[in-house]
Design an enzyme around this catalytic site. Structure first.
Site, PDB file in Angstrom:
ATOM      1  N   GLY A 143       1.208  -0.862   5.173  1.00  0.00           N
ATOM      2  CA  GLY A 143       1.715  -1.864   6.101  1.00  0.00           C
ATOM      3  C   GLY A 143       0.734  -2.945   6.473  1.00  0.00           C
ATOM      4  N   GLY A 144      -0.304  -3.201   5.627  1.00  0.00           N
ATOM      5  CA  GLY A 144      -1.237  -4.273   5.954  1.00  0.00           C
ATOM      6  C   GLY A 144      -1.877  -4.052   7.311  1.00  0.00           C
ATOM      7  N   THR A 185       0.847  -1.193   0.000  1.00  0.00           N
ATOM      8  CA  THR A 185       0.000   0.000   0.000  1.00  0.00           C
ATOM      9  C   THR A 185       0.889   1.253   0.000  1.00  0.00           C
ATOM     10  OG1 THR A 185      -1.723  -1.233   1.145  1.00  0.00           O
ATOM     11  CG2 THR A 185      -1.948   1.127   1.187  1.00  0.00           C
TER      12      THR A 185
END
Length: 585
Positions: free
Chosen positions: A483-484, A392
């Protein structure tokens, strides 16, 4: 810099921000604050009488695109569109036109905060059977690679909506830098080259993916020129016709043709029915600051609000380091437990927001925290969850008039589905993996959900993206990160750091800790230099400690209204730059 034909090229992306100077062309580097000389109607000036704007993004070319748009009379929204679409060209491994975004916008003139939901959605023909192997176990290939992995993109509709309602420039003006980059070319970053190398086996499955990312059958080189004529054509269609240029007409027909030819299920009706949505952001008070953050289908804002509410009566400054971490982790644990249980697309499921955001609910959760002992996740009623993911992108912007945008965009994992849809040049996301495709089984980021996040046609998958503002009487910040699942705890930690008085550079550089309910452990960023005694004390409390790689790529802008100084910082972990901070008076 020119290519052999004499056309102007763009400098290598050795940094991620830029600063313009009077009478001089753009200078590339790692600076993130600029004088805006042409933006009218400033409501205030800083201490030196100059009006300033600040942009922090993950790529120098994208930051330049934002400043270029401001210089042509655009506002923070126009700049965000320019940054985001430029990133679609120069950083496709992280975000782009084939993905989606969530954004928080602040209008300085009215004081209004709003939230733009341009999250991807499931096609109507979605079927859980497509994501199962013959033995009933999850098929990670179909959920992550190829057209079945892709939700209907929201990014083009989102930027068209933002431009029409909140921008000052026509959409076509804000798209100009991205179109130029795609047509004229640029030197690919090391991160893009590595992503293509890493995903080359999957990319080779699809002719259009090979043509875009391995032209002539060769992997790109950082000192070569990378062009994207297909995406340039699609960007021009968007510029001419707004959202209809993507979701209807020739582009839509080619998207559907390519997806269905490769085994996907998209229809023209799926594309034509997509709409960006404006929602009410979550707003709460913490320690004298107003926090404005993302509502569902983001899970991040709810989780951050819940964590802050749990900690509200706790004076963290009076705690030793081990006990401070203890309280942060226990707040994280409970928020992620609720993330797994309750959250989903609010247009499809009833999310108990009143309960989750209530200080009384937080009081009850706080009472379950033992002062000197870890709570085992197995002691709490649960769904499930496992390891964080790291993709992302995020960009933070404040313009000269004080308008702000915090925008997080994604195609999910690196290079998304690896599927380029025919001659559109559009790399599609693999966001279908963010649904709870198989109950009780983790997605790529180790997160699991129940029926609230089950796939249904037209439904938007849950997201960890957490674009946020923190607004105080004298200082404010625009914060976000990729960062999920760690996005949530990164933003949480950044909010606390800002309230503690840290500047933009300190916030982006600070070492990170993470806990997401399951696995039941604390992930501590490698190199955090926590004293051995602190680690020993945490272990004595019952915590498992995992020494983890660095994660995230945070971009932060801070505005000190006492001095008028804006500072912007990009994450020093960014492989494309040094993360240097600059200020302008």
């Amino acid at each position: 810099m020119t290519d052999p034909s004499g056309r102007r090229l763009h400098a290598p992306t050795t940094g991620h921000t830029a600063i313009p100077r009077r009478g001089r062309r753009w200078r590339y580097g790692v600076l993130a604050v600029a004088l805006v000389l042409s933006a009218p109607q400033a409501q205030a000036q800083d201490a030196a009488g100059q009006r300033t704007a600040a942009i922090a993004s993950a790529n120098a070319l994208a930051t330049e695109a934002g400043f270029e748009t401001l210089a042509r009379g655009g506002n923070a929204v126009d700049a965000a569109i320019a940054v985001g679409t430029a990133l679609s060209v120069v950083q496709p491994e992280s975000s782009g036109m084939g993905g989606g975004f969530l954004a928080v916008i602040h209008d300085a003139a009215t004081g209004k905060n709003t939230f733009i939901d341009a999250r991807e959605m499931a096609p109507q023909a979605v079927s859980s059977a497509d994501y199962l192997k013959a033995d009933g176990t999850p098929n990670r290939d179909t959920s992550l690679n190829g057209p079945l992995a892709a939700g209907i993109p929201g990014f083009p509709a989102g930027v068209a909506y933002m431009a029409g309602k909140y921008g000052k420039l026509p959409l076509a003006e804000s798209l100009r830098p991205a179109i130029r980059l795609a047509e004229q070319g640029f030197h690919p970053s090391g991160a893009l080259v590595r992503s293509i190398q890493h995903k080359s086996e999957v990319l080779r499955r699809y002719p259009a993916s090979r043509a875009k990312f391995m032209p002539g059958g060769k992997l790109p080189q950082a000192d070569g020129i990378f062009r994207d004529p297909g995406q340039a054509r699609t960007l021009k269609a968007l510029a001419r016709n707004g959202a209809d240029g993507f979701y209807k007409g020739a582009v839509a027909k080619e998207l559907v043709r390519a997806v269905r030819a490769a085994g996907g299920t998209w229809t023209l009706a799926d594309l034509a029915s997509y709409r960006a949505k404006e929602r009410t952001p979550i707003v709460l008070d913490y320690a004298g600051y107003k926090v404005v953050t993302a509502p569902p289908p983001s899970s991040g804002g709810v989780a951050v609000a819940e964590m802050l509410n749990i900690l509200a009566p706790i004076d963290l400054s009076r705690l030793d380091q081990a006990h401070r971490i203890h309280w942060l982790v226990e707040a994280m644990r409970r928020a992620f437990r609720d993330h797994n249980e309750y959250l989903g697309d609010p247009d499809f499921v009833k999310v108990p927001m009143d309960m989750l955001l209530s200080p009384y609910y937080a009081d009850g959760l706080r009472q379950s925290i033992l002062p000197d002992r870890a709570t085992k996740s197995s002691w709490l009623p649960s769904v499930h969850a496992a390891t964080p993911g790291m993709h992302t992108t995020h960009y933070s912007i404040i313009d000269a008039d004080g308008n702000m945008v915090s925008m997080t965009a994604t195609v999910n994992t690196s290079l998304g589905s690896s599927f380029v849809a025919g001659n559109t040049g559009i790399l599609l996301n693999n966001e279908m993996d963010d649904f709870a495709l198989v109950p009780g089984k983790p997605n790529a980021f180790g997160l699991l959900g129940g029926s609230a996040n089950a796939p249904v046609g037209g439904k938007r998958m849950l997201s960890s993206m957490t674009p946020s503002f923190v607004i105080g009487k004298e200082r404010l910040a625009v914060i976000g990160s990729p960062g999920g699942s760690t996005i949530i705890t990164q933003v949480f930690g950044a909010i606390l750091a800002f309230i503690d008085g840290k500047d933009a550079g300190q916030i982006t550089a600070q070492k990170r800790i993470h806990h997401q309910f399951m696995p039941d452990r604390i992930d501590i960023e490698r190199g955090s230099d926590l004293p051995a005694g602190v680690i020993a004390k945490l272990k004595a409390m019952g915590y498992e400690i995992n020494d983890d790689d660095s994660w995230g790529n945070m971009n932060v802008v801070v505005w000190d209204r006492r001095t008028g100084v804006k500072t912007a910082a990009s994450d020093p972990r960014n492989p494309n730059g040094l993360g240097k901070v600059d200020t302008v008076h």
